[in-house]
Design a protein around this motif. Structure first.
Motif, PDB file in Angstrom:
ATOM      1  N   LEU A  36     -15.378  61.671-118.090  1.00 14.86           N
ATOM      2  CA  LEU A  36     -14.695  61.355-119.274  1.00 14.86           C
ATOM      3  C   LEU A  36     -16.155  62.807-120.210  1.00 14.86           C
ATOM      4  O   LEU A  36     -15.874  62.823-120.628  1.00 14.86           O
ATOM      5  N   TYR A 118     -12.568  55.476-123.481  1.00 13.64           N
ATOM      6  CA  TYR A 118     -12.780  56.445-123.989  1.00 13.64           C
ATOM      7  C   TYR A 118     -14.226  56.504-125.487  1.00 13.64           C
ATOM      8  O   TYR A 118     -14.613  58.238-125.325  1.00 13.64           O
ATOM      9  N   ALA A 187      -7.564  62.065-121.684  1.00 17.42           N
ATOM     10  CA  ALA A 187      -8.854  62.450-122.067  1.00 17.42           C
ATOM     11  C   ALA A 187      -9.133  64.115-122.242  1.00 17.42           C
ATOM     12  O   ALA A 187     -10.114  63.983-123.698  1.00 17.42           O
TER      13      ALA A 187
END
Length: 205
Positions: A36, A118, A187
């Motif tokens: 991420l 996230y 994402a």
């Protein structure tokens, strides 16, 4: 004798199992953080201690959502059983209602899991709208991938039976690959939404 030894050393085995669970979970969520950070283009990374704390937080969120899913499933099954016994005439309609309710709850918990990962995993945090967009996109893609995977497994059932355990492992890793791909795509869609929104704001100014 082996069973008695396991029972006698259950405290030690539980401690060792907990340590292995923490190490492997930390490694998994550390990989999630790393991916991420790349997708969100985080310039600064968290320290080792801060990263461990984030890993523990994500483990806690995952465990809570898992317990909520189990509790909701148990409650709906109990209500379905009681409703069918009390109102046998309305059983078909109740089956549809409980099935639909269970599906909505499952999707809500899945979206919450994506939102938590996230939000708390990467060093860079997106806006709430971008996080919601990423979570919903990942949830929809995950459901589509699940339907496609179920269809593929049903279509290749003879091949799965032919190869036995090896075929099961193949489909398992196949599913892990696509689930990971869906997670990254969600994402990326949230990040793209964030960049588009920022670009529109700059153009207005």
């Amino acid at each position: 004798d082996n069973l008695a030894a396991v029972v006698a050393n259950r405290g030690l085995l539980g401690l060792v199992g907990s340590m292995f669970f923490f190490v492997f979970s930390s490694t998994l969520f550390g990989s999630v953080r790393h991916v991420l950070n790349i997708v969100f283009k985080a310039q600064q990374r968290r320290s080792f201690i801060s990263g461990l704390f984030r890993d523990f937080l994500m483990m806690l969120i995952t465990a809570i959502l898992l317990m909520l899913a189990i509790g909701a499933g148990t409650f709906l099954a109990l209500v379905r059983t009681i409703g069918t016994e009390r109102l046998p005439v309305a059983a078909p309609m109740l089956e549809f209602v409980w099935g639909f309710t269970g599906k909505v709850i499952a999707l809500g918990l899945l979206a919450s899991l994506f939102y938590g990962l996230y939000r708390y995993a990467p060093a860079r945090t997106l806006s709430r709208r971008a996080l919601i967009m990423a979570s919903l996109s990942a949830t929809v893609l995950f459901e589509l991938a699940r339907w496609a995977f179920n269809w593929y497994v049903a279509f290749a059932h003879e091949t799965l039976t032919l190869y036995g355990v090896l075929g099961g492992l193949m489909f398992f890793f196949f599913w892990l690959y696509y689930a990971s791909l869906v997670f990254v795509l969600g994402a990326a869609m949230g990040f793209a939404y964030e960049q588009t929104r920022l670009l529109k704001t700059q153009n207005r100014d």
